[in-house]
Design a protein around this motif. Structure first.
Motif, mmCIF file in Angstrom:
data_model
loop_
_atom_site.group_PDB
_atom_site.id
_atom_site.type_symbol
_atom_site.label_atom_id
_atom_site.label_comp_id
_atom_site.label_asym_id
_atom_site.label_seq_id
_atom_site.Cartn_x
_atom_site.Cartn_y
_atom_site.Cartn_z
ATOM 1 N N TRP A 407 0.699 -1.215 0.071
ATOM 2 C CA TRP A 407 -0.117 0.192 0.109
ATOM 3 C C TRP A 407 0.886 1.271 -0.193
ATOM 4 C CZ3 TRP A 407 -1.257 3.672 4.228
ATOM 5 C CH2 TRP A 407 -2.308 4.469 3.733
ATOM 6 N N LEU A 408 1.941 1.400 0.843
ATOM 7 C CA LEU A 408 2.930 2.284 0.611
ATOM 8 C C LEU A 408 3.623 2.466 -0.631
ATOM 9 C CD1 LEU A 408 4.496 2.034 4.548
ATOM 10 C CD2 LEU A 408 2.786 3.805 3.606
ATOM 11 N N TYR A 409 4.043 1.596 -1.101
ATOM 12 C CA TYR A 409 4.626 1.556 -2.609
ATOM 13 C C TYR A 409 3.725 1.829 -3.396
ATOM 14 C CZ TYR A 409 9.651 -0.343 -1.341
ATOM 15 O OH TYR A 409 10.744 -0.313 -0.848
ATOM 16 N N ARG A 410 2.576 1.768 -3.534
ATOM 17 C CA ARG A 410 1.494 1.698 -4.480
ATOM 18 C C ARG A 410 1.774 3.080 -5.180
ATOM 19 N NH1 ARG A 410 -4.868 2.535 -5.092
ATOM 20 N NH2 ARG A 410 -3.954 3.937 -3.456
ATOM 21 N N PRO A 411 1.539 4.317 -4.378
ATOM 22 C CA PRO A 411 1.544 5.614 -5.088
ATOM 23 C C PRO A 411 2.724 5.800 -5.796
ATOM 24 C CG PRO A 411 1.654 5.861 -2.696
ATOM 25 C CD PRO A 411 1.222 4.478 -2.911
ATOM 26 N N PHE A 412 3.737 5.324 -5.582
ATOM 27 C CA PHE A 412 5.152 5.679 -6.037
ATOM 28 C C PHE A 412 5.281 4.703 -7.444
ATOM 29 C CE2 PHE A 412 5.479 6.711 -1.772
ATOM 30 C CZ PHE A 412 6.197 8.144 -1.826
ATOM 31 N N VAL A 413 4.894 3.549 -7.467
ATOM 32 C CA VAL A 413 4.666 2.827 -8.636
ATOM 33 C C VAL A 413 3.939 3.412 -9.555
ATOM 34 C CG1 VAL A 413 3.957 0.507 -9.665
ATOM 35 C CG2 VAL A 413 5.279 0.656 -7.397
ATOM 36 N N LYS A 414 2.541 3.878 -9.154
ATOM 37 C CA LYS A 414 1.789 4.475 -10.050
ATOM 38 C C LYS A 414 2.301 5.801 -10.544
ATOM 39 C CE LYS A 414 -2.645 3.009 -9.155
ATOM 40 N NZ LYS A 414 -4.117 3.149 -8.531
ATOM 41 N N LEU A 415 2.994 6.587 -9.870
ATOM 42 C CA LEU A 415 4.002 7.876 -10.111
ATOM 43 C C LEU A 415 4.935 7.620 -11.206
ATOM 44 C CD1 LEU A 415 3.640 10.641 -9.205
ATOM 45 C CD2 LEU A 415 5.606 10.288 -7.596
ATOM 46 N N SER A 416 5.608 6.214 -11.069
ATOM 47 C CA SER A 416 6.611 5.805 -12.010
ATOM 48 C C SER A 416 5.731 5.639 -13.488
ATOM 49 C CB SER A 416 7.172 4.569 -11.588
ATOM 50 O OG SER A 416 7.808 3.894 -12.860
ATOM 51 N N ASN A 417 4.682 4.980 -13.356
ATOM 52 C CA ASN A 417 3.882 4.815 -14.735
ATOM 53 C C ASN A 417 3.633 6.274 -15.265
ATOM 54 O OD1 ASN A 417 3.476 2.176 -14.068
ATOM 55 N ND2 ASN A 417 1.348 2.357 -13.300
ATOM 56 N N ARG A 418 3.332 7.209 -14.455
ATOM 57 C CA ARG A 418 2.787 8.537 -15.031
ATOM 58 C C ARG A 418 4.108 9.108 -15.535
ATOM 59 N NH1 ARG A 418 -0.175 12.913 -11.454
ATOM 60 N NH2 ARG A 418 0.331 14.278 -12.914
ATOM 61 N N LEU A 419 5.436 9.060 -14.790
ATOM 62 C CA LEU A 419 6.427 9.670 -15.260
ATOM 63 C C LEU A 419 6.810 8.936 -16.789
ATOM 64 C CD1 LEU A 419 8.493 9.994 -12.025
ATOM 65 C CD2 LEU A 419 7.368 11.929 -13.628
#
Lengths: 431, 86
Positions: A407-419
């Protein structure tokens, strides 16, 4: 909240456009296959071929293994020659990309970087044998490798002539070697001077020793605060490629506190109420490093669930088995996590949260502390279960920890998708 | 990215987790045995004292000494006499 996220994105994009940062990321990319092969070989060696590890012990083929030790040695050497020399390869690739960036001869620069780094790690012995300091060649020397590679690249920038695109001459061009000769000689001489200095001072430039020394102090091992500080320190140092402790097995296990706990358990025939429930040995290995430093098992699962990038999914798949057994070098280099501004927050935060959850569960008497020595090559998810001699609540805490990590890693993985999609857009407009 | 990629990643993850789950039972059984062994070793904490007489002495060389030791202490020590072949 939304505005802050935009700010973070902008900061990360700016960081990713930084030249030095790009050079490091490209070099890590080049190292990935070797780190992966090294990790898998390490996994096979430690989980299946080491006669003291879990699988041979429970399935009873330890004695067979001790007769055929050469099988283990083959994998041991393969690991040493891939994962074990990764810092030298880092110097190689970093020198390559830096020289290329400044239009110098990148092939000569990379070889010079490799040799310069090997010279730095040479140990001068009295019998004159060629020996290297292995701790500086492995994952713990990554930072140093990149630094040396970058400096070699810069030396080529200032001391060598720029590469001539002279395609008219047939066959070998000697100009190329002569153009760079001055840079090569100066770099190697400087490397030898530093190497002599390191040998003479007999110091290790790696900060590993600091952690080991700190944790050998008896007073320190017992408090929760110290454990938390060491977890954080280990995270930071791993993140920047400064420590060779991706396997936390030899870390926090055989201290005074753990011995006292074990003695208590043996005398009282119970593992409830041990004297030092919040020591490094009870918390870090079992709960603070599920899948290696930075709780990377959660990262791999988060990538599987949320990443839209094919390459990330594939890197995650290749790294999954080693990560399940706490060997996370492949995922650290592959994603990459190391030095990647995007992942620093969860990488440091998840282990702390996990340790916090485990410590509260122990404090609330929901589960006992991990007391017994766990054999080598135990999957991280089973560490606590085995270390408490089969307390199933620990498994629940483990699952909760991994879930919160995801759950804590999720936003950063999604951010990576966006970047990634934004980066593609950028590339498209540039083209 | 095709949806298949993610699907297969998750299938792979679940398969690995099941594999590890299967390991849990035998490893706990082994650990139970292991812990029983270490606690037995811990509880029977004896420190044997070995007496070796000179070459021409008999098995009974130390009887006097052992009697004296047992005399002082209420509990008798366990004693094992071993004579090797000549």
């Amino acid at each position: 909240m939304w505005v802050r996220r935009e700010q973070i994105i902008r900061k990360i994009i700016r960081l990713q456009q930084n030249e030095l940062y790009q050079l490091v990321q490209k070099s890590l990319n080049l190292l990935f296959p070797f780190v992966l092969i090294g990790s898998i070989s390490q996994l096979i060696q430690i989980t299946m071929l080491n006669r003291n590890s879990l699988l041979p012990t429970i399935f009873g083929f330890s004695s067979w293994l001790s007769r055929y030790r050469f099988i283990e040695i083959i994998f041991d050497h393969l690991t040493s020659l891939t994962l074990g020399i990764v810092a030298a390869l880092a110097a190689f690739s970093m020198a390559h990309y830096t020289a290329k960036r400044y239009q110098r001869d990148e092939k000569l620069a990379s070889i010079t970087g490799l040799i310069a780094y090997l010279i730095l790690t040479v140990r001068y012995t009295n019998n004159g044998e060629l020996a290297f300091g292995q701790d500086m060649l492995g994952m713990g020397g990554l930072f140093l490798g990149f630094l040396v590679g970058y400096l070699v690249g810069l030396s080529f920038k200032h001391l060598a002539n720029s590469q001539q695109q002279d395609k008219s001459s047939s066959g070998v061009t000697w100009n190329r070697a002569l153009d760079s000769l001055r840079a090569i000689i100066i770099v190697l001489v400087v490397a030898i001077c530093f190497s002599i200095l390191l040998n003479w001072l007999a110091i290790s430039v790696l900060p590993d020793q600091v952690i080991l020394r700190l944790q050998s102090l008896k007073a320190n091992q017992t408090s929760l605060l110290f454990s938390v500080a060491i977890v954080l320190l280990a995270g930071i140092m791993t993140f920047f490629g400064l420590t060779s402790m991706p396997i936390p097995a030899h870390f926090g296990r055989n201290g005074v506190a753990m011995t006292a706990n074990l003695n208590y358990a043996l005398i009282h025939h119970t593992i409830w109420g041990v004297p030092y429930p919040f020591s490094l040995g009870t918390l870090y290995e079992s709960f603070g490093a599920i899948g290696g430093t930075g709780s990377t098992l959660s990262l791999v699962i988060a990538i599987f669930l949320f990443s839209n990038q094919r390459d990330q999914q594939l890197i995650g798949r290749w790294s999954l088995l080693p990560v399940l057994f706490n060997f996370n070098s492949a995922i650290l280099v592959g994603v990459p996590v190391l030095g990647n501004g995007l992942y620093i927050i969860p990488f440091l935060l998840v282990p702390l949260v996990n340790v916090g959850i485990a410590a509260s569960a122990i404090a609330l008497h929901l589960m006992p502390a991990v007391v017994y020595q766990v054999p080598l090559g135990t999957p991280s998810l089973l560490q606590a279960l085995i270390g408490t001699n089969g307390n199933w609540v620990t498994l629940l805490v483990m699952v909760l920890n991994v879930g919160i990590g995801v759950w804590l890693y999720r936003p950063f993985v999604k951010l990576s998708n966006r970047l990634n999609t934004q980066g593609d857009g950028l590339d498209a407009t540039e083209r | 990215m095709p949806r298949n990629v993610k699907k297969w990643s998750i299938i792979f993850l679940i398969a690995s987790l099941i594999g590890i789950g299967i390991l849990a039972w035998p490893s706990i059984q082994w650990m139970h045995k292991n812990v029983t062994a270490i606690s037995k070793r811990h509880d029977s904490n004896m420190s044997p004292v070995i007496f070796i007489p000179g070459s021409s002495a008999t098995q009974n060389r130390f009887d006097g000494l052992i009697d004296k030791l047992n005399d002082r202490r209420g509990k008798r020590h366990s004693l094992l006499k071993v004579t090797g072949p000549y």
